[in-house]
Motif scaffolding. Structure first.
Motif, mmCIF file in Angstrom:
data_model
loop_
_atom_site.group_PDB
_atom_site.id
_atom_site.type_symbol
_atom_site.label_atom_id
_atom_site.label_comp_id
_atom_site.label_asym_id
_atom_site.label_seq_id
_atom_site.Cartn_x
_atom_site.Cartn_y
_atom_site.Cartn_z
ATOM 1 N N TYR A 1 0.796 -1.224 0.000
ATOM 2 C CA TYR A 1 0.000 0.000 0.000
ATOM 3 C C TYR A 1 0.832 1.281 0.000
ATOM 4 O O TYR A 1 0.295 2.367 0.197
ATOM 5 C CB TYR A 1 -0.970 -0.024 1.193
ATOM 6 C CG TYR A 1 -2.076 -1.037 0.969
ATOM 7 C CD1 TYR A 1 -3.221 -0.688 0.247
ATOM 8 C CD2 TYR A 1 -1.954 -2.345 1.414
ATOM 9 C CE1 TYR A 1 -4.216 -1.621 -0.004
ATOM 10 C CE2 TYR A 1 -2.952 -3.289 1.172
ATOM 11 C CZ TYR A 1 -4.075 -2.908 0.466
ATOM 12 O OH TYR A 1 -5.061 -3.838 0.202
ATOM 13 N N VAL A 2 2.134 1.151 -0.229
ATOM 14 C CA VAL A 2 3.006 2.314 -0.394
ATOM 15 C C VAL A 2 3.861 2.074 -1.631
ATOM 16 O O VAL A 2 4.393 0.978 -1.809
ATOM 17 C CB VAL A 2 3.918 2.513 0.852
ATOM 18 C CG1 VAL A 2 4.858 3.695 0.637
ATOM 19 C CG2 VAL A 2 3.074 2.726 2.105
ATOM 20 N N GLU A 3 3.968 3.093 -2.490
ATOM 21 C CA GLU A 3 4.742 2.936 -3.733
ATOM 22 C C GLU A 3 6.167 2.461 -3.444
ATOM 23 O O GLU A 3 6.672 1.562 -4.094
ATOM 24 C CB GLU A 3 4.789 4.271 -4.490
ATOM 25 C CG GLU A 3 3.497 4.653 -5.194
ATOM 26 C CD GLU A 3 3.219 3.818 -6.423
ATOM 27 O OE1 GLU A 3 4.122 3.060 -6.864
ATOM 28 O OE2 GLU A 3 2.100 3.907 -6.960
ATOM 29 N N GLU A 4 6.806 3.093 -2.464
ATOM 30 C CA GLU A 4 8.164 2.680 -2.090
ATOM 31 C C GLU A 4 8.402 3.037 -0.626
ATOM 32 O O GLU A 4 8.492 4.209 -0.278
ATOM 33 C CB GLU A 4 9.218 3.371 -2.969
ATOM 34 C CG GLU A 4 10.617 2.875 -2.685
ATOM 35 C CD GLU A 4 11.647 3.502 -3.614
ATOM 36 O OE1 GLU A 4 12.833 3.180 -3.450
ATOM 37 O OE2 GLU A 4 11.269 4.298 -4.482
ATOM 38 N N VAL A 5 8.482 2.020 0.212
ATOM 39 C CA VAL A 5 8.761 2.244 1.633
ATOM 40 C C VAL A 5 10.248 2.591 1.773
ATOM 41 O O VAL A 5 11.108 1.812 1.353
ATOM 42 C CB VAL A 5 8.433 0.992 2.471
ATOM 43 C CG1 VAL A 5 8.779 1.229 3.942
ATOM 44 C CG2 VAL A 5 6.962 0.622 2.320
ATOM 45 N N PRO B 1 1.030 6.794 -1.132
ATOM 46 C CA PRO B 1 0.267 5.566 -0.850
ATOM 47 C C PRO B 1 -0.445 5.090 -2.108
ATOM 48 O O PRO B 1 -0.609 5.855 -3.066
ATOM 49 C CB PRO B 1 -0.734 6.021 0.209
ATOM 50 C CG PRO B 1 -0.898 7.481 -0.026
ATOM 51 C CD PRO B 1 0.442 7.972 -0.497
ATOM 52 N N LYS B 2 -0.857 3.836 -2.116
ATOM 53 C CA LYS B 2 -1.557 3.292 -3.279
ATOM 54 C C LYS B 2 -2.569 2.239 -2.835
ATOM 55 O O LYS B 2 -2.474 1.679 -1.744
ATOM 56 C CB LYS B 2 -0.564 2.652 -4.253
ATOM 57 C CG LYS B 2 0.191 1.462 -3.671
ATOM 58 C CD LYS B 2 1.141 0.830 -4.676
ATOM 59 C CE LYS B 2 1.859 -0.387 -4.073
ATOM 60 N NZ LYS B 2 2.745 -1.063 -5.045
ATOM 61 N N THR C 1 0.055 11.755 1.110
ATOM 62 C CA THR C 1 0.665 10.952 2.169
ATOM 63 C C THR C 1 -0.428 10.246 2.965
ATOM 64 O O THR C 1 -1.598 10.617 2.884
ATOM 65 C CB THR C 1 1.496 11.812 3.145
ATOM 66 O OG1 THR C 1 0.621 12.756 3.811
ATOM 67 C CG2 THR C 1 2.605 12.551 2.430
ATOM 68 N N ILE C 2 -0.029 9.269 3.755
ATOM 69 C CA ILE C 2 -0.966 8.622 4.684
ATOM 70 C C ILE C 2 -0.188 8.004 5.837
ATOM 71 O O ILE C 2 0.963 7.572 5.670
ATOM 72 C CB ILE C 2 -1.824 7.549 3.987
ATOM 73 C CG1 ILE C 2 -3.008 7.158 4.890
ATOM 74 C CG2 ILE C 2 -1.003 6.322 3.627
ATOM 75 C CD1 ILE C 2 -4.114 6.423 4.184
ATOM 76 N N GLY C 3 -0.824 7.977 7.010
ATOM 77 C CA GLY C 3 -0.233 7.344 8.180
ATOM 78 C C GLY C 3 -0.625 5.868 8.231
ATOM 79 O O GLY C 3 -1.801 5.533 8.089
ATOM 80 N N ILE C 4 0.370 4.998 8.419
ATOM 81 C CA ILE C 4 0.129 3.556 8.481
ATOM 82 C C ILE C 4 0.839 2.980 9.705
ATOM 83 O O ILE C 4 1.993 3.319 9.978
ATOM 84 C CB ILE C 4 0.644 2.841 7.218
ATOM 85 C CG1 ILE C 4 -0.008 3.431 5.957
ATOM 86 C CG2 ILE C 4 0.374 1.331 7.301
ATOM 87 C CD1 ILE C 4 0.501 2.831 4.659
ATOM 88 N N SER D 1 9.969 10.640 4.882
ATOM 89 C CA SER D 1 9.800 10.966 3.467
ATOM 90 C C SER D 1 10.549 9.976 2.586
ATOM 91 O O SER D 1 11.399 9.214 3.053
ATOM 92 C CB SER D 1 10.290 12.389 3.194
ATOM 93 O OG SER D 1 9.592 13.326 4.002
ATOM 94 N N SER D 2 10.238 10.032 1.311
ATOM 95 C CA SER D 2 10.878 9.121 0.355
ATOM 96 C C SER D 2 12.390 9.261 0.341
ATOM 97 O O SER D 2 13.113 8.308 0.033
ATOM 98 C CB SER D 2 10.317 9.366 -1.051
ATOM 99 O OG SER D 2 8.944 9.054 -1.091
#
Length: 200
Positions: free
Chosen positions: A80-84, A106-107, A119-122, A190-191
């Motif tokens: 659920y994240v493009e790139e952690v 996020p995705k 962005t999103i908090g996970i 951040s990325s």
């Protein structure tokens, strides 16, 4: 007979019927009130736009205030994240307490969960009930405090407004795990690996 699950330092019975009913409610796009690994929360299937919209309406929450989601594993986080960021993996491996990390890009989730800055908090939850719900649903679930926007977060089930209880579709009436009851820590990674502490 009810199955026993170790909720950190408290043994709580988790009836199979309760788990099945909660999953059924989530699959139907309904909103649940449930104990999380931190405080009592309101949740739904994080991929269901209409269900997420219901939570905003119930909490009387402005859409500019995004909500976090729970996943049951590192593998689900990666979905659920493009790139952690590598730094996030390092923090997660070392972390021992509930920690919400805000990620870029996020995705695969409901669009109305994603903040305006994409962005999103996970949080990767270690709570047995939450993990089982997410695993059986095969999707992340929303976790936002069980209160009306602006009100204090409830520490005890009795602190939750009766009006709020009546607005959700289903209440998972189980005690909170552990004794150190408080919201999770929050940081943004951040990325590019830059870390910002939002809440300790």
């Amino acid at each position: 007979m009810a199955k026993k699950k170790k909720y950190q330092d408290v043994d709580l019975p988790v009836p199979e019927e309760l788990l099945q009913e909660t999953i059924k409610q989530l699959k139907q796009g309904n909103v649940i009130l449930y104990p999380t690994d931190t405080i009592y929360g309101i949740g739904c299937d994080a991929t269901n736009y209409d269900a997420v919209e219901k939570i905003y309406e119930i909490k009387k929450r402005d859409h500019s205030k995004s909500m976090l989601i729970l996943v049951d594993s590192f593998q689900m986080l990666d979905q659920y994240v493009e790139e952690v960021p590598e730094m996030a993996w390092e923090v997660l491996k070392l972390n021992k307490k509930p920690l919400t990390i805000i990620y870029d890009r996020p995705k695969g989730m409901a669009e109305n969960l994603v903040a305006a800055d994409n962005t999103i908090g996970i949080r990767v939850t270690n709570d047995p009930l939450c993990r089982k719900l997410i695993s059986r649903l095969r999707r992340p679930i929303v976790s936002t405090s069980a209160n009306f926007s602006g009100d204090p977060s409830p520490v005890h089930f009795s602190d939750i407004s009766e009006e709020l209880k009546n607005k959700v579709d289903y209440v998972v009436d189980l005690p909170l795990p552990g004794k150190d009851i408080k919201p999770s820590s929050i940081m943004k990674i951040s990325s590019d690996g830059v870390i910002k502490i939002i809440r300790k």
